[in-house]
Scaffold this motif. Structure first.
Motif, mmCIF file in Angstrom:
data_model
loop_
_atom_site.group_PDB
_atom_site.id
_atom_site.type_symbol
_atom_site.label_atom_id
_atom_site.label_comp_id
_atom_site.label_asym_id
_atom_site.label_seq_id
_atom_site.Cartn_x
_atom_site.Cartn_y
_atom_site.Cartn_z
ATOM 1 N N ASP A 56 0.799 -1.228 0.000
ATOM 2 C CA ASP A 56 0.000 0.000 0.000
ATOM 3 C C ASP A 56 0.830 1.276 0.000
ATOM 4 O O ASP A 56 0.536 2.240 0.708
ATOM 5 C CB ASP A 56 -0.960 -0.014 1.192
ATOM 6 C CG ASP A 56 -2.025 -1.086 1.048
ATOM 7 O OD1 ASP A 56 -2.461 -1.333 -0.091
ATOM 8 O OD2 ASP A 56 -2.407 -1.691 2.070
ATOM 9 N N ARG A 62 0.757 0.735 -6.699
ATOM 10 C CA ARG A 62 -0.609 0.513 -6.228
ATOM 11 C C ARG A 62 -1.419 1.805 -6.295
ATOM 12 O O ARG A 62 -0.864 2.899 -6.451
ATOM 13 C CB ARG A 62 -0.571 -0.045 -4.811
ATOM 14 C CG ARG A 62 0.205 -1.362 -4.711
ATOM 15 C CD ARG A 62 -0.461 -2.480 -5.492
ATOM 16 N NE ARG A 62 0.320 -3.705 -5.491
ATOM 17 C CZ ARG A 62 -0.205 -4.922 -5.489
ATOM 18 N NH1 ARG A 62 -1.523 -5.058 -5.488
ATOM 19 N NH2 ARG A 62 0.575 -5.988 -5.514
ATOM 20 N N ARG A 250 -11.777 -0.914 2.533
ATOM 21 C CA ARG A 250 -10.642 -0.618 1.652
ATOM 22 C C ARG A 250 -10.618 0.850 1.222
ATOM 23 O O ARG A 250 -9.557 1.484 1.204
ATOM 24 C CB ARG A 250 -10.692 -1.528 0.420
ATOM 25 C CG ARG A 250 -9.569 -1.309 -0.584
ATOM 26 C CD ARG A 250 -8.218 -1.623 -0.014
ATOM 27 N NE ARG A 250 -7.160 -1.473 -1.028
ATOM 28 C CZ ARG A 250 -5.862 -1.486 -0.772
ATOM 29 N NH1 ARG A 250 -5.427 -1.656 0.465
ATOM 30 N NH2 ARG A 250 -4.975 -1.341 -1.736
ATOM 31 N N ALA A 254 -7.688 3.523 2.326
ATOM 32 C CA ALA A 254 -6.892 4.273 1.351
ATOM 33 C C ALA A 254 -6.873 5.757 1.690
ATOM 34 O O ALA A 254 -5.834 6.423 1.599
ATOM 35 C CB ALA A 254 -7.445 4.051 -0.054
#
Length: 535
Positions: A56, A62, A250, A254
């Motif tokens: 991440d 990503r 998710r 983020a």
């Protein structure tokens, strides 16, 4: 102010700046012999993410935007085999002391609000080492190394300034844990309801830099709360990641990483604007791997937070020191959170006192390009999130043994997996059946290290004892040192036979106490023999 004074102020930081200053002096016609001063000691900034997944970060391609972390990776050294521990508190204990958290009794679980565990007052910390060397020291963010007694808190462990919270899982907006207020400045409660915690952490880190004593170097430790739960972020930042799934938080995860990265960017920009960037070592890493249930992604590594597979312990990490460390490089040798204290001390010319017990190794020569492999094995344990299910591991390069121990009421089951991680970094090929001698050797190393865990050290619990009640304000629920005994000894009638009976279950007393008990036992035996009495 004269021209020479202005030049001196402008180029006062870093070895390269000193050389440039000397050249300018010669350019002004100075013919006297010039005494070049020793280069100034570097400032140190440590950014710690909380539960950040291996995958991440933007430099791994990503979708989460991490421009600041990516910039550090481009301008610094990516530590591609950096190991933390599987859980929050043990990593912080290792960072602060360079000691294996198994030996400290802060290993199997985090320090919950209902625990009275914390750092021993006699442990010598990273902050104390730099403080003793003349650094000003500050912690902004999450402590998580004890909260019930004054000596456990940051201000008693080497930090001149502490602005933040003592627990994990503190709410990002109302700043509470278990209903108790958890935000303070040097022991005094701070109330800023509705302000996003990551924004406050950025603000206070900037304040420290701006208000510092410019005649002293500084150590600034910024352990962010993000992206640890509770999963909260400003809605406009969540909306930036509308293309990511909401499942397992998710999208919110983020956004939390994005907010943390922007906070880092503010600090990095402040270092530049103050003319400090060239002579500041910046270290970034995560305290453990990402947790799948809260959005973390550790691909292609196996496992997650709380486990001793690579995905739980091998974390994103970068170190930058312009002009001293080669930019945009990958460091593929092992390095551990245990190594941070001796490594940064060596980089800054800070000497640890003779006799300081540490388990970490100085990796600074290796970072400068010397071939210096790490010498000692690394150990990992975890008993979260399921009490009685214990993950352990030992890495003795290139071999790694993972054990999953399931403790039942009347029986214990152990599953063992052996990996050669230089060839199998994603732990897909279990070699335990074909390498029984290697398994036996590593299992014995693990047994010996686990036997050093204090019997009363942290073990996995998910809830408090029924008789526990949380504080209303955690800053006000600390026992002052003047209310505690200076010296204390357990009054229970321990003896060597009891210690032997406990065996490798854990450490009942320290070696000094055990030696005293043995001496007392010999003296009693001698007295009985001389008196002709029976035992």
């Amino acid at each position: 102010m004269t021209v020479m004074q202005r030049i001196s102020m402008r180029f006062r930081t870093g070895r390269a700046s000193l050389r440039l200053f000397a050249t300018l002096l010669l350019g002004f016609g100075c013919t006297a012999t010039l005494a070049i001063a020793e280069p100034e000691r570097p400032n140190i900034v440590i950014f710690l993410a909380d539960d950040l997944g291996w995958a991440d970060v933007g430099y791994r391609g990503r979708p989460i935007k991490t421009a600041s972390i990516d910039r550090l990776a481009e301008e610094g050294v990516r530590l591609e085999r950096f190991y933390a521990t599987p859980i929050c508190s043990p990593t912080r204990a290792a960072l602060m002391t360079a000691r294996d958290p198994i030996r400290l009794g802060i290993a199997y679980d985090q320090i919950h609000p209902w625990y009275n565990a914390g750092l021993d007052k006699d442990e010598y910390t990273l902050a104390e080492a730099f403080q003793d060397a003349g650094y000003q020291t500050a912690l902004v963010g999450k402590w998580h190394l004890g909260h019930t007694q004054e000596h456990q808190l940051p201000n008693a462990q080497g930090f001149d300034e502490f602005w933040g919270h003592v627990h994990t899982n503190t709410d990002f907006y109302d700043h509470k844990r278990e209903g108790g207020h958890d935000l303070q400045h040097n022991g005094e409660s701070v109330h800023e309801p509705g302000e996003y915690l990551t924004h406050l952490e950025a603000r206070e880190a900037l304040r420290f830099i701006r208000e510092r004593d410019e005649d002293k170097p500084f150590l600034l430790y910024v352990p962010f709360t993000a992206p640890h739960s509770p999963m909260q972020a400003p809605q406009e930042t969540i909306d930036k990641y509308a293309g990511l799934p909401e499942k397992d938080y998710r999208r919110t995860y983020a956004a939390m990483v994005d907010e943390m990265d922007r906070a880092m960017g503010q600090v990095l920009a402040e270092l530049e604007s103050e003319g400090l960037a060239e002579n500041t070592v910046v270290l970034f890493f995560s305290d453990n791997g990402g947790f799948h249930g809260y959005g973390g992604n550790n691909e292609p590594l196996r496992g997650q937070k709380g486990q001793t597979f690579e995905g739980g312990i091998r974390v994103p990490a970068v170190i930058r020191w312009p002009g001293r460390l080669q930019a945009n490089q990958a460091f593929n040798d092992m390095m551990s959170v245990l190594d941070v204290m001796p490594t940064l001390a060596a980089a800054a010319g800070v000497e640890l006192p003779a006799g300081t017990e540490i388990d970490g190794e100085n990796r600074w020569p290796a970072l400068l390009g010397q071939s210096v492999p790490r010498k000692t094995p690394l150990f990992f344990v975890s008993e979260i999130p399921v009490p009685g299910m214990i993950f352990t591991a030992v890495i003795d390069w290139p071999w790694k043994l993972v054990q999953i121990v399931r403790e039942g009421q009347t029986a214990t089951e152990t599953r063992e997996m052996l990996f050669q991680i230089d060839r199998d970094p994603n732990e897909q090929n279990n070699l335990a059946s074909s390498e029984p001698e290697k398994v036996a050797h590593l299992a014995e190393l693990l047994r010996q290290r686990r036997a050093e865990h204090p019997l009363a050290g942290t073990r996995g619990t998910l809830v408090p004892h029924p008789g526990w009640i949380p504080a209303k304000d955690w800053a006000q629920a600390v026992s002052p040192s003047e209310h505690l005994q200076d010296q204390w000894r357990n009054e229970l009638p321990f003896d060597e036979s009891l210690i032997r009976a406990i065996g490798d279950r854990g450490r009942l007393v320290d070696e000094e106490t055990r030696a005293r008990l043995r001496k007392q036992e010999r003296e009693r035996e001698k007295a009985w023999q001389q008196g002709g009495g029976e035992r």
